[in-house]
Design a protein around this motif. Sequence first.
Motif, short mmCIF file in Angstrom:
data_model
loop_
_atom_site.label_atom_id
_atom_site.label_comp_id
_atom_site.label_asym_id
_atom_site.label_seq_id
_atom_site.Cartn_x
_atom_site.Cartn_y
_atom_site.Cartn_z
N ASN A 227 -100.79 -25.05 11.70
CA ASN A 227 -102.11 -24.44 11.52
C ASN A 227 -102.83 -25.02 10.30
O ASN A 227 -103.87 -24.51 9.89
CB ASN A 227 -102.00 -22.92 11.40
CG ASN A 227 -101.22 -22.47 10.18
OD1 ASN A 227 -100.72 -23.28 9.40
ND2 ASN A 227 -101.11 -21.16 10.00
N GLY A 228 -102.28 -26.10 9.73
CA GLY A 228 -102.94 -26.82 8.65
C GLY A 228 -102.73 -26.26 7.27
O GLY A 228 -103.36 -26.71 6.31
N ILE A 229 -101.81 -25.31 7.10
CA ILE A 229 -101.61 -24.66 5.80
C ILE A 229 -100.36 -25.20 5.13
O ILE A 229 -99.31 -25.37 5.75
CB ILE A 229 -101.51 -23.13 5.97
CG1 ILE A 229 -102.78 -22.59 6.62
CG2 ILE A 229 -101.28 -22.45 4.62
CD1 ILE A 229 -104.06 -22.92 5.88
N GLY A 230 -100.47 -25.45 3.82
CA GLY A 230 -99.34 -25.92 3.05
C GLY A 230 -98.42 -24.79 2.63
O GLY A 230 -98.85 -23.63 2.49
N ILE A 231 -97.16 -25.12 2.41
CA ILE A 231 -96.20 -24.16 1.88
C ILE A 231 -95.70 -24.68 0.54
O ILE A 231 -95.42 -25.86 0.37
CB ILE A 231 -95.02 -23.92 2.85
CG1 ILE A 231 -94.29 -25.23 3.18
CG2 ILE A 231 -95.51 -23.26 4.13
CD1 ILE A 231 -93.04 -25.03 4.00
N ALA A 232 -95.63 -23.79 -0.44
CA ALA A 232 -95.19 -24.12 -1.79
C ALA A 232 -93.96 -23.28 -2.11
O ALA A 232 -94.06 -22.06 -2.22
CB ALA A 232 -96.30 -23.86 -2.80
N MET A 233 -92.82 -23.93 -2.25
CA MET A 233 -91.58 -23.21 -2.48
C MET A 233 -91.28 -23.02 -3.96
O MET A 233 -90.36 -22.29 -4.32
CB MET A 233 -90.41 -23.93 -1.80
CG MET A 233 -90.60 -24.19 -0.31
SD MET A 233 -91.11 -22.74 0.65
CE MET A 233 -89.80 -21.59 0.29
N ASP A 234 -92.02 -23.69 -4.84
CA ASP A 234 -91.82 -23.50 -6.27
C ASP A 234 -92.64 -22.33 -6.77
O ASP A 234 -93.46 -21.76 -6.05
CB ASP A 234 -92.19 -24.78 -7.02
CG ASP A 234 -91.15 -25.87 -6.84
OD1 ASP A 234 -90.00 -25.65 -7.22
OD2 ASP A 234 -91.51 -26.94 -6.30
N SER A 235 -92.45 -21.99 -8.02
CA SER A 235 -93.13 -20.85 -8.63
C SER A 235 -93.87 -21.29 -9.88
O SER A 235 -93.39 -22.14 -10.63
CB SER A 235 -92.11 -19.76 -9.00
OG SER A 235 -92.73 -18.73 -9.75
N GLY A 236 -95.04 -20.71 -10.09
CA GLY A 236 -95.78 -20.91 -11.33
C GLY A 236 -95.79 -19.66 -12.18
O GLY A 236 -96.60 -19.54 -13.10
N PHE A 237 -94.89 -18.72 -11.89
CA PHE A 237 -94.81 -17.44 -12.60
C PHE A 237 -93.46 -17.34 -13.29
O PHE A 237 -92.43 -17.68 -12.72
CB PHE A 237 -94.99 -16.28 -11.63
CG PHE A 237 -96.21 -16.39 -10.77
CD1 PHE A 237 -97.43 -15.91 -11.21
CD2 PHE A 237 -96.15 -17.00 -9.53
CE1 PHE A 237 -98.57 -16.02 -10.43
CE2 PHE A 237 -97.28 -17.13 -8.73
CZ PHE A 237 -98.50 -16.63 -9.19
N CYS A 238 -93.45 -16.88 -14.53
CA CYS A 238 -92.19 -16.81 -15.26
C CYS A 238 -92.23 -15.67 -16.27
O CYS A 238 -93.27 -15.08 -16.54
CB CYS A 238 -91.89 -18.13 -15.96
SG CYS A 238 -93.03 -18.53 -17.31
N TYR A 239 -91.06 -15.38 -16.82
CA TYR A 239 -90.95 -14.34 -17.84
C TYR A 239 -91.56 -14.86 -19.13
O TYR A 239 -91.10 -15.86 -19.71
CB TYR A 239 -89.48 -13.97 -18.06
CG TYR A 239 -89.28 -12.80 -18.99
CD1 TYR A 239 -89.63 -11.52 -18.60
CD2 TYR A 239 -88.75 -12.98 -20.26
CE1 TYR A 239 -89.45 -10.43 -19.45
CE2 TYR A 239 -88.56 -11.91 -21.12
CZ TYR A 239 -88.92 -10.64 -20.71
OH TYR A 239 -88.74 -9.57 -21.56
N ASN A 240 -92.62 -14.21 -19.57
CA ASN A 240 -93.33 -14.65 -20.78
C ASN A 240 -94.09 -13.46 -21.36
O ASN A 240 -95.31 -13.34 -21.20
CB ASN A 240 -94.29 -15.79 -20.45
CG ASN A 240 -94.98 -16.34 -21.69
OD1 ASN A 240 -94.72 -15.89 -22.80
ND2 ASN A 240 -95.85 -17.32 -21.49
N PRO A 241 -93.40 -12.54 -22.01
CA PRO A 241 -94.07 -11.34 -22.55
C PRO A 241 -95.07 -11.65 -23.65
O PRO A 241 -95.84 -10.76 -24.04
CB PRO A 241 -92.90 -10.50 -23.07
CG PRO A 241 -91.77 -11.43 -23.25
CD PRO A 241 -91.95 -12.52 -22.25
N ASP A 242 -95.10 -12.90 -24.16
CA ASP A 242 -96.07 -13.26 -25.20
C ASP A 242 -97.41 -13.72 -24.62
O ASP A 242 -98.36 -13.94 -25.37
CB ASP A 242 -95.50 -14.40 -26.06
CG ASP A 242 -94.18 -14.04 -26.71
OD1 ASP A 242 -94.04 -12.87 -27.11
OD2 ASP A 242 -93.30 -14.91 -26.81
N HIS A 243 -97.50 -13.86 -23.30
CA HIS A 243 -98.71 -14.39 -22.68
C HIS A 243 -99.85 -13.37 -22.78
O HIS A 243 -99.63 -12.16 -22.74
CB HIS A 243 -98.43 -14.72 -21.21
CG HIS A 243 -99.44 -15.62 -20.59
ND1 HIS A 243 -100.64 -15.15 -20.08
CD2 HIS A 243 -99.45 -16.96 -20.39
CE1 HIS A 243 -101.32 -16.16 -19.58
NE2 HIS A 243 -100.63 -17.27 -19.76
N ALA A 244 -101.08 -13.89 -22.88
CA ALA A 244 -102.24 -13.01 -23.03
C ALA A 244 -102.44 -12.12 -21.82
O ALA A 244 -102.98 -11.00 -21.94
CB ALA A 244 -103.49 -13.86 -23.27
#
Length: 501
Positions: free
Chosen positions: A239-256
């Motif tokens: 259907n033309g859609i990409g799949i991304a198996m990696d993550s751009g989210f992580c444990y970072n309680p210091d983030h704004a």
Amino acid sequence: MSKTLIINPVKRGYKTIVLLLLSFSLLACGGSDSDTESTLEPTPEPIPTPVPDPTPVADPTSGYITNPDLNETPNGMLNAVLTNRNPDCRAYVTDDNNGDYGARGITDRSNLAVGAPYFPGSNKESIVIIDLVIVSGGYIQNPSNPDQPGSWNYAVVIETNDAELATHCRMQHNMIPNHDLGWDVGAPNEDNVWVTEIDHDDMQITYLPVNPQFSNPLVADDTDRNPTNFMDYDGILLNGIGIAMDSGFCYNPDHARVNAAGNSTGCGDGSVWFEIPAYTLQEPSAEKMAAIFDEYFGHGFEGTYHYHAMTHPLQSNDEATIAPGLNGSPLIGFAKDGFPIYGKWFINTEGDLVKAKSGYKLKNWPLNPDENGFGQSRQPYTNTPPFKEHGTPPTPWDVLNRAQDFDFSFTSEPFGIPLGRYIDDWVYDNGNTGNLDECNGATDVNGVYGYYITNEYPYGPICTFGVHEPSFGKVPPLRWDDELADPGRIFDEMGNKINGH
């Protein structure tokens, strides 16, 4: 219907896109930055890489059930359920759909508001045209040195209607799925919203090799994590859609913009404790997730819609529990090495119809073991660069028994994150668990190697064993302007902005 190949998609009313070859690297959805990779102490023993069976695929002209003939119906492939398991991409060019896997009548909830770029967001179109081409180049640069990687010259592409001459199937698509999609859009500081609408003019080109090749030497190759403007997909569905198996989210309680669980976006190379974006697929009750998905585990990155898990696009809604037929699940797409991606069922080499089951298990961290010897706390990373050191995610056991060891200043209610919610919590069990290899792949009764969808981590092809196709890397629309340093790569001969290849 006629089986004449669609070679020039002018009839669909959009311009043929000029493809320009770049080198691609991964940009995970939450953004990326780079530094030295952290190490974990103690170092686990290396796990042998399983070897997929390189037996040639079965005869691509027999034994498969063709996909439904839908391209000339009013809505085309809208919510279509596929049936064909043929691993040869040419089968989807020459079937009764003539390579037209587009759909109409789609609602995009991210564009429903007045003032949205694609308002009113209803009755939208998914464009997916697949044809045959001859691409110069090859997998082997030097025949006397087969270990030296080759390359394909996508600047020299010849259209053909001869399936025997074709080196690739070419997919031209606007990254809009064959189903309703989207979520409410709001400001970055708002909860439970997407921050950008989905772009409906995100025209891309993806090349699918007719004869995919295993890498030499054979290795389980993950997508690189480097800070670029590209998003390198692990697969593209029909259907033309990409799949991304990696993550751009992580444990970072210091983030704004940290959430109540201590997780944030903006995590790239060198980060640790990556949150599994689609964790609620296996644990629906999970709370305080960083990623926000629609019902297909899809969301947008800089205007481009993509999946982080495959629940039921192109498959029956009940495939998670019921086999779709005696032959197993249909092919729903292709991984970035050109090998097929199937649903959740297959006939194994023993001739049994089985459900695909992940080969991963939870790591047994050595800290605070219970009565069965299973650790209740995560092992801290060591040698992490100072600007990447954000602590170790607490478990529910930690909150109850040693909350004083953690910094909860970012929240008024300490929250323990169960084991299994981070990629770092999992390890491949070396063939002792499930029926898939470490890339979520298996060989079926016909000798066809492919990747499978599971409802447990890693959900799909987290890595691949074949030679990668560089066209699986995409520049999302909101990053096109970043490429203006080289205008020749941005505009066609008519002065129109083209896609980000």
